[in-house]
Write an enzyme that holds these catalytic residues in place. Structure first.
Site, PDB file in Angstrom:
ATOM      1  N   HIS A 172       0.810  -1.216   0.000  1.00 45.54           N
ATOM      2  CA  HIS A 172       0.000   0.000   0.000  1.00 45.54           C
ATOM      3  C   HIS A 172       0.844   1.267   0.000  1.00 45.54           C
ATOM      4  O   HIS A 172       0.445   2.277  -0.582  1.00 45.54           O
ATOM      5  CB  HIS A 172      -0.977  -0.040   1.169  1.00 45.54           C
ATOM      6  CG  HIS A 172      -2.009  -1.101   0.991  1.00 45.54           C
ATOM      7  ND1 HIS A 172      -2.559  -1.803   2.050  1.00 45.54           N
ATOM      8  CD2 HIS A 172      -2.576  -1.622  -0.137  1.00 45.54           C
ATOM      9  CE1 HIS A 172      -3.428  -2.682   1.577  1.00 45.54           C
ATOM     10  NE2 HIS A 172      -3.450  -2.586   0.256  1.00 45.54           N
ATOM     11  N   HIS A 232      -7.145  -8.350  -8.525  1.00 38.59           N
ATOM     12  CA  HIS A 232      -7.591  -9.214  -7.416  1.00 38.59           C
ATOM     13  C   HIS A 232      -7.956  -8.309  -6.246  1.00 38.59           C
ATOM     14  O   HIS A 232      -7.230  -8.187  -5.268  1.00 38.59           O
ATOM     15  CB  HIS A 232      -6.491 -10.198  -7.012  1.00 38.59           C
ATOM     16  CG  HIS A 232      -6.087 -11.151  -8.101  1.00 38.59           C
ATOM     17  ND1 HIS A 232      -5.298 -10.773  -9.166  1.00 38.59           N
ATOM     18  CD2 HIS A 232      -6.368 -12.466  -8.286  1.00 38.59           C
ATOM     19  CE1 HIS A 232      -5.102 -11.814  -9.968  1.00 38.59           C
ATOM     20  NE2 HIS A 232      -5.742 -12.851  -9.455  1.00 38.59           N
ATOM     21  N   GLU A 274     -12.869  -8.901  -9.038  1.00 34.45           N
ATOM     22  CA  GLU A 274     -12.850  -9.865  -7.937  1.00 34.45           C
ATOM     23  C   GLU A 274     -13.694 -11.066  -8.335  1.00 34.45           C
ATOM     24  O   GLU A 274     -14.872 -10.929  -8.653  1.00 34.45           O
ATOM     25  CB  GLU A 274     -13.366  -9.231  -6.648  1.00 34.45           C
ATOM     26  CG  GLU A 274     -13.494 -10.196  -5.497  1.00 34.45           C
ATOM     27  CD  GLU A 274     -12.214 -10.989  -5.225  1.00 34.45           C
ATOM     28  OE1 GLU A 274     -12.302 -12.234  -5.116  1.00 34.45           O
ATOM     29  OE2 GLU A 274     -11.123 -10.359  -5.132  1.00 34.45           O
ATOM     30  N   GLY A 290      -9.447 -11.635 -13.011  1.00 31.79           N
ATOM     31  CA  GLY A 290      -8.697 -10.414 -13.260  1.00 31.79           C
ATOM     32  C   GLY A 290      -7.747 -10.501 -14.434  1.00 31.79           C
ATOM     33  O   GLY A 290      -7.529  -9.509 -15.139  1.00 31.79           O
ATOM     34  N   SER A 327      -6.438  -2.367  -1.107  1.00 25.36           N
ATOM     35  CA  SER A 327      -5.904  -1.546  -2.201  1.00 25.36           C
ATOM     36  C   SER A 327      -6.983  -0.725  -2.910  1.00 25.36           C
ATOM     37  O   SER A 327      -6.752   0.456  -3.211  1.00 25.36           O
ATOM     38  CB  SER A 327      -5.176  -2.445  -3.207  1.00 25.36           C
ATOM     39  OG  SER A 327      -4.142  -3.156  -2.584  1.00 25.36           O
ATOM     40  N   ASP A 334      -2.256  -8.564  -7.802  1.00 25.19           N
ATOM     41  CA  ASP A 334      -2.035  -8.954  -6.403  1.00 25.19           C
ATOM     42  C   ASP A 334      -2.786 -10.257  -6.117  1.00 25.19           C
ATOM     43  O   ASP A 334      -3.749 -10.274  -5.341  1.00 25.19           O
ATOM     44  CB  ASP A 334      -2.521  -7.811  -5.497  1.00 25.19           C
ATOM     45  CG  ASP A 334      -2.441  -8.154  -4.032  1.00 25.19           C
ATOM     46  OD1 ASP A 334      -1.634  -9.015  -3.656  1.00 25.19           O
ATOM     47  OD2 ASP A 334      -3.222  -7.562  -3.262  1.00 25.19           O
TER      48      ASP A 334
END
Length: 282
Positions: A18, A41, A113, A139, A95, A159
């Site tokens: 982050h 993700h 997602e 994704g 995120s 991610d």
């Protein structure tokens, strides 16, 4: 796929991810033209640190919990801590939430997602934000469909849960090969776990030879990367990083290596250019 990020929210790997995300978005916003943020993700977007999942692992205690008292040490760390504090004492932003708080009025976000329950939470979180678009889909496939964005500028965060390590790297590489062909000027950030350091050699070799003009590899270890049964560190490979990203991150990484080291261990951090403007691979 059984992974739930609620068990790991706010841990040292989230802190690294982050802080880098904030630095990337702010660097891109140095130019006035709008940008697009694509999260492959995205997860639920927001996590309850007082909940059963988070307290079962208590990983946030060794992550964000060690940093709250350090406000005033570094500007980038301050911005991260302020964004976390904005969620309230018992919650941690994923995120998508961090990105949404940073995006300007004419910026946009595409959040992917695959898990229905997590996607539903994501939609609820952003139901009143017209800049944010939630997609309940894979994704990697979305990268092919959504790139290049209409804004022509922006960032893709990859991610994944890394439940199957070798297969995950293969999927990442395939997706990036296609994405770099469709959108060669895009900025791509790939988060990855570090258990055994030597297992990352094939991925880093691929990064050195990929189609991106430049590649910066960012690594944070909270303990030596020699025990495969535990998460010893985390890394982020940034393809086509914005100018001076390394200079922005350098002091922060030094601080994180000291503050987030596992008990009794010495933390380490590094910035390594795997590929430079002249095409040189490190």
């Amino acid at each position: 796929m059984n992974y739930r990020h609620a068990y790991h929210a706010g841990n040292f790997a989230d802190v690294l991810k982050h802080c880098v995300l904030i630095a990337l978005i702010e660097a891109l916003q140095a130019k006035p033209k709008p940008l697009c943020y694509l999260d492959t993700h995205a997860g639920a977007g927001r996590y309850d640190l007082s909940g059963e999942a988070a307290r079962k692992t208590a990983e946030a205690d060794a992550g964000i919990g060690r940093l709250r008292a350090l406000h005033g040490r570094l500007p980038l760390l301050d911005r991260y801590l302020d964004l976390v504090a904005a969620e309230g004492a018992d919650h941690y932003p994923g995120s998508p939430r961090i990105a949404a708080r940073l995006l300007r009025a004419d910026d946009a976000a595409q959040l992917c997602e695959l898990l229905p329950e997590e996607a539903a939470k994501l939609r609820a979180l952003f139901r009143e934000d017209r800049r944010i678009h939630v997609h309940e889909r894979d994704g990697y496939a979305a990268m092919k469909a959504l790139l290049p964005p209409t804004q022509k500028r922006g960032l893709v965060l990859i991610d994944p849960p890394f439940e199957e390590q070798i297969d995950e790297y293969a999927r990442i590489q395939t997706a990036l090969d296609t994405a770099l062909t469709r959108w060669p000027s895009g900025v791509y950030a790939v988060w990855y776990p570090i258990k055994l350091g030597r297992e990352l050699h094939p991925f880093r070799r691929w990064l050195r030879g990929c189609a991106a003009k430049t590649v910066l590899d960012i690594e944070l270890l909270t303990r030596p990367d020699t025990v495969p049964q535990r998460l010893n560190g985390a890394g982020i490979a940034v393809l086509n990083p914005p100018w001076r990203l390394d200079a922005t991150l350098h002091p922060l990484l030094r601080l994180l290596a000291t503050q987030l080291a596992a008990d009794g261990e010495r933390g380490t951090a590094r910035l390594n250019w795997l590929k430079t403007e002249d095409g040189t691979a490190a």
